[in-house]
Write a protein that holds these residues in place. Structure first.
Motif, PDB file in Angstrom:
ATOM      1  N   ASP A   1      10.421 -37.626  -7.350  1.00 52.18           N
ATOM      2  CA  ASP A   1      11.466 -38.318  -8.105  1.00 52.18           C
ATOM      3  C   ASP A   1      10.832 -39.441  -8.935  1.00 52.18           C
ATOM      4  O   ASP A   1      10.957 -40.618  -8.594  1.00 52.18           O
ATOM      5  N   PRO A   2      10.142 -39.091 -10.020  1.00 53.19           N
ATOM      6  CA  PRO A   2       9.425 -40.104 -10.801  1.00 53.19           C
ATOM      7  C   PRO A   2      10.285 -41.282 -11.241  1.00 53.19           C
ATOM      8  O   PRO A   2       9.804 -42.417 -11.290  1.00 53.19           O
ATOM      9  N   ALA A   3      11.539 -41.030 -11.552  1.00 53.74           N
ATOM     10  CA  ALA A   3      12.414 -42.106 -12.029  1.00 53.74           C
ATOM     11  C   ALA A   3      12.588 -43.208 -10.998  1.00 53.74           C
ATOM     12  O   ALA A   3      12.882 -44.357 -11.349  1.00 53.74           O
ATOM     13  N   ASN A   4      12.407 -42.873  -9.741  1.00 52.96           N
ATOM     14  CA  ASN A   4      12.574 -43.851  -8.675  1.00 52.96           C
ATOM     15  C   ASN A   4      11.271 -44.156  -7.934  1.00 52.96           C
ATOM     16  O   ASN A   4      11.297 -44.779  -6.872  1.00 52.96           O
TER      17      ASN A   4
ATOM     18  N   GLN B   1       6.873 -34.603 -12.608  1.00 52.37           N
ATOM     19  CA  GLN B   1       7.790 -34.132 -11.572  1.00 52.37           C
ATOM     20  C   GLN B   1       7.075 -33.059 -10.761  1.00 52.37           C
ATOM     21  O   GLN B   1       6.564 -32.087 -11.318  1.00 52.37           O
TER      22      GLN B   1
ATOM     23  N   GLY C   1       6.170 -44.637 -12.553  1.00 54.91           N
ATOM     24  CA  GLY C   1       7.042 -43.474 -12.651  1.00 54.91           C
ATOM     25  C   GLY C   1       7.230 -42.961 -14.060  1.00 54.91           C
ATOM     26  O   GLY C   1       7.501 -41.779 -14.270  1.00 54.91           O
ATOM     27  N   ALA C   2       7.056 -43.838 -15.063  1.00 53.13           N
ATOM     28  CA  ALA C   2       7.329 -43.466 -16.457  1.00 53.13           C
ATOM     29  C   ALA C   2       6.392 -42.408 -16.997  1.00 53.13           C
ATOM     30  O   ALA C   2       6.716 -41.750 -17.992  1.00 53.13           O
ATOM     31  N   ASN C   3       5.224 -42.226 -16.378  1.00 54.99           N
ATOM     32  CA  ASN C   3       4.296 -41.234 -16.904  1.00 54.99           C
ATOM     33  C   ASN C   3       3.902 -40.184 -15.859  1.00 54.99           C
ATOM     34  O   ASN C   3       2.980 -39.403 -16.066  1.00 54.99           O
TER      35      ASN C   3
END
Length: 272
Positions: free
Chosen positions: A239-242, A252, A247-249
């Protein structure tokens, strides 16, 4: 390919590139084991030599209140557990000379962050542990200048060196990859890795949180393999967004297998 032994590294007879992958930072034991299990399943299936990556502490953060880790010893013990549970080598960053021996007790590869690649005392301390030393090329350095980092490590009787490209500074808030650097660094007779995800960072944002362009992960990976990179470095997360760091790069994790399959095809084509 790696031209020296790394404990526990499987599939070394394979013609594939090797992979360093995992979360940016060790967030928890459950998360690290979950990510490692998924990647090991994929790399065993595809016969890709694999090294689990996770930072036990993040020392280089824009904001003072950014996540830096869950505690050095706790995170290092998690890295050790990952290695023993799945039978894979592990890599983590070190930031100061006194950290080298400490981290070396738990992991197989010591990584020198890009901003610290000219720190002689740090390189020497890492070399003296006898571990493999992965040095990231500074965003501010030419590929050719990395021969001096190699020389510092080898001067201590340690020839187990990997060099990793992670892009070059382009203005204040972007990076670009100069693929000429991969064959140039390979000429130093060391394995060369492309750090795909960090080369897609957009640093120095006014928010204090680094941005990224993960939609270009496949593009950067394909080009690196096409010009002869021995390995790839990819940070990945369910869950890269969290994710608590970078997480921005990140990639998944559910997209990893499809990407690696494509890259194996390119590897076979260029080695034909």
């Amino acid at each position: 390919m790696i031209n020296f032994d790394i404990p526990q590294l499987k599939h070394t007879a394979s013609d594939n590139f090797f992979l360093m992958a995992g979360p940016c930072a060790i967030e928890s034991e459950e998360m690290a084991l979950r990510i490692a299990e998924k990647i090991v399943q994929i790399t065993d299936k595809l016969e890709i030599p694999y090294i689990f990556k996770g930072s036990y502490r993040k020392a280089n953060r824009s904001k003072g209140d950014s996540f830096t880790g869950i505690g050095d010893e706790k995170a290092l013990k998690i890295l050790e557990k990952v290695g023993k549970t799945f039978g894979v080598p592990t890599v983590t960053d070190i930031h100061e000379s006194q950290e080298a021996a400490m981290a070396a007790a738990y992991v197989d590869v010591l990584q020198i962050p890009a901003f610290l690649c000219r720190q002689t005392d740090l390189l020497i301390a890492a070399a003296k542990t006898g571990k493999v030393v992965n040095v990231k090329k500074g965003q501010f350095l030419s590929a050719g200048s990395m021969k001096f980092a190699v020389e510092k490590i080898v001067s201590e009787g340690n020839n187990k060196v990997i060099l990793t490209d992670r892009g070059n500074t382009f203005g204040y808030q972007d990076l670009i990859v100069d693929y000429r650097g991969i064959p140039e660094m390979k000429s130093f007779d060391v394995p060369v890795v492309m750090d795909v995800t960090h080369s897609l960072q957009q640093p120095n944002q006014s928010t204090g949180v680094t941005g990224g362009k993960p939609q270009l992960i496949e593009t950067i990976s394909k080009a690196a393999i096409a010009v002869g990179a021995d390995g790839l470095f990819i940070e990945t997360h369910p869950d890269p967004a969290n994710a608590k760091s970078d997480g921005a790069n990140m990639l998944q994790i559910d997209l990893l297998e499809d990407l690696l399959v494509k890259l194996i095809r390119i590897r076979k084509a260029v080695n034909f």
